[in-house]
Design a protein around this motif. Structure first.
Motif, short mmCIF file in Angstrom:
data_model
loop_
_atom_site.label_atom_id
_atom_site.label_comp_id
_atom_site.label_asym_id
_atom_site.label_seq_id
_atom_site.Cartn_x
_atom_site.Cartn_y
_atom_site.Cartn_z
N PHE A 42 0.89 -1.30 -0.05
CA PHE A 42 0.12 -0.02 -0.02
C PHE A 42 0.87 1.44 0.06
O PHE A 42 1.64 1.34 0.97
CB PHE A 42 -1.01 0.06 1.23
N GLU A 43 0.66 2.00 -0.77
CA GLU A 43 1.34 3.38 -0.97
C GLU A 43 0.17 4.38 -0.35
O GLU A 43 -0.47 4.49 -1.13
CB GLU A 43 1.76 3.84 -2.55
N ILE A 44 0.77 5.05 0.87
CA ILE A 44 -0.23 5.71 1.39
C ILE A 44 0.50 7.17 1.54
O ILE A 44 1.63 7.43 2.09
CB ILE A 44 -0.51 5.13 2.65
N GLU A 45 -0.42 8.36 0.84
CA GLU A 45 -0.36 9.75 0.92
C GLU A 45 -0.84 10.34 2.34
O GLU A 45 -2.22 10.32 2.34
CB GLU A 45 -0.71 10.21 -0.34
N LEU A 46 -0.03 10.66 3.22
CA LEU A 46 -0.69 11.39 4.54
C LEU A 46 -0.66 12.82 4.30
O LEU A 46 0.13 13.30 3.66
CB LEU A 46 0.00 10.86 5.61
N GLY A 47 -1.41 13.47 5.19
CA GLY A 47 -1.13 14.82 5.40
C GLY A 47 0.03 15.19 5.99
O GLY A 47 0.85 14.29 6.34
N ARG A 64 -5.48 -2.03 12.70
CA ARG A 64 -7.09 -1.94 12.55
C ARG A 64 -7.63 -2.39 11.27
O ARG A 64 -8.66 -2.90 11.14
CB ARG A 64 -7.43 -0.42 12.60
N LEU A 65 -6.94 -2.35 10.20
CA LEU A 65 -7.55 -2.49 8.95
C LEU A 65 -6.77 -3.31 7.42
O LEU A 65 -7.29 -4.05 6.87
CB LEU A 65 -7.99 -1.12 8.55
N LEU A 66 -5.35 -2.78 7.73
CA LEU A 66 -4.47 -3.32 6.51
C LEU A 66 -4.03 -4.86 6.75
O LEU A 66 -3.72 -5.28 5.57
CB LEU A 66 -3.48 -2.18 6.28
N ALA A 67 -3.84 -5.07 7.89
CA ALA A 67 -3.22 -6.34 8.10
C ALA A 67 -3.95 -7.25 8.85
O ALA A 67 -4.97 -6.81 9.74
CB ALA A 67 -1.77 -6.20 8.62
N GLY B 18 -7.71 0.81 -4.07
CA GLY B 18 -6.96 1.90 -3.26
C GLY B 18 -8.01 2.82 -2.71
O GLY B 18 -8.08 3.30 -1.49
N LYS B 19 -8.97 3.11 -3.61
CA LYS B 19 -9.83 4.33 -3.09
C LYS B 19 -10.79 3.64 -2.07
O LYS B 19 -11.14 4.14 -1.08
CB LYS B 19 -10.99 4.49 -4.42
N ALA B 20 -11.29 2.20 -1.98
CA ALA B 20 -11.98 1.88 -1.10
C ALA B 20 -11.44 1.61 0.32
O ALA B 20 -11.82 1.95 1.31
CB ALA B 20 -12.53 0.30 -1.46
N ILE B 21 -10.09 1.44 0.15
CA ILE B 21 -9.16 1.29 1.36
C ILE B 21 -9.07 2.79 2.13
O ILE B 21 -9.31 3.07 3.25
CB ILE B 21 -7.80 0.86 1.30
N ARG B 22 -8.89 3.74 1.35
CA ARG B 22 -8.82 5.26 1.69
C ARG B 22 -10.22 5.68 2.44
O ARG B 22 -9.99 6.11 3.33
CB ARG B 22 -8.64 6.07 0.57
N GLU B 23 -11.43 5.08 1.80
CA GLU B 23 -12.48 5.64 2.25
C GLU B 23 -12.95 4.89 3.72
O GLU B 23 -13.30 5.14 4.68
CB GLU B 23 -13.69 5.21 1.38
N ALA B 24 -12.50 3.46 3.60
CA ALA B 24 -12.65 2.62 4.92
C ALA B 24 -11.80 3.15 6.08
O ALA B 24 -12.11 3.17 7.14
CB ALA B 24 -12.44 1.32 4.68
N LEU B 25 -10.58 3.66 5.64
CA LEU B 25 -9.59 4.19 6.79
C LEU B 25 -10.18 5.47 7.43
O LEU B 25 -10.07 5.69 8.39
CB LEU B 25 -8.26 4.45 6.09
N ALA B 26 -10.54 6.27 6.24
CA ALA B 26 -11.31 7.55 6.92
C ALA B 26 -12.62 7.33 8.14
O ALA B 26 -12.92 7.99 9.00
CB ALA B 26 -12.13 8.13 5.87
N GLU B 31 -8.61 10.20 9.03
CA GLU B 31 -8.89 11.28 7.92
C GLU B 31 -7.83 11.77 7.36
O GLU B 31 -7.75 12.50 6.33
CB GLU B 31 -9.81 12.48 8.59
N GLU B 32 -6.47 11.88 7.99
CA GLU B 32 -5.33 12.18 7.67
C GLU B 32 -4.86 11.69 6.02
O GLU B 32 -4.01 12.08 5.42
CB GLU B 32 -4.20 12.17 8.52
N VAL B 33 -5.34 10.51 5.90
CA VAL B 33 -5.00 9.74 4.57
C VAL B 33 -5.61 10.42 3.29
O VAL B 33 -6.69 10.57 3.23
CB VAL B 33 -5.40 8.19 4.64
N ARG B 34 -4.69 10.96 2.54
CA ARG B 34 -5.18 11.47 1.21
C ARG B 34 -5.52 10.55 -0.01
O ARG B 34 -6.05 10.77 -0.70
CB ARG B 34 -4.10 12.61 1.06
#
Lengths: 84, 84
Positions: A42-47, A64-67, B18-26, B31-34
């Protein structure tokens, strides 16, 4: 802040996908391959977070979620500021 | 010789996973995951090859089997000698 999270099956857990890929590679001529572990990346862009806080948050995301830590292990790597 | 191959959807291709994972993380408070790109990671143990030859063989594996280069791009990283 950009990060890479890699999730692999734990070493003590069978990795049938990795085994299938190794065998497929051997069949098409890549006999030098001894072992393959197949995982997710997973390539993750953070604030804008400081690296220590980013690492902490990323580990929380993994737990929580990725693993699935029962059968998977994860590695978090910070890659520095986001590309503009 | 150990290597890591990472395969991601090409930037111009939609990455619904990737989009689904970002939304699930939010939804669970991250919420800091862009942005998240979701891909595959292969840890590959090779026999004794020199790094240049290993890199060449690994790129061949990607082109032949590990990546679908129509919609995916790959990165090969050599990690040095196998752990004993």
């Amino acid at each position: 802040m950009k990060a890479r999270v890699t999730v692999y099956p734990r070493r003590e857990i069978l990795d049938p996908q990795g085994k299938a890929i190794r065998e497929a590679l051997a069949r098409v001529g890549f006999e030098e391959v001894r072992e393959v572990r197949a995982g997710k990346s997973f390539e993750i862009e953070l604030g804008d977070l400081d690296p220590a806080r980013a690492g902490e948050r990323l580990r929380e995301m993994c737990e929580r979620l990725l693993a699935n830590t029962v059968v998977e292990e994860y590695v978090v790597e910070l890659e520095g500021p986001a590309r503009s």
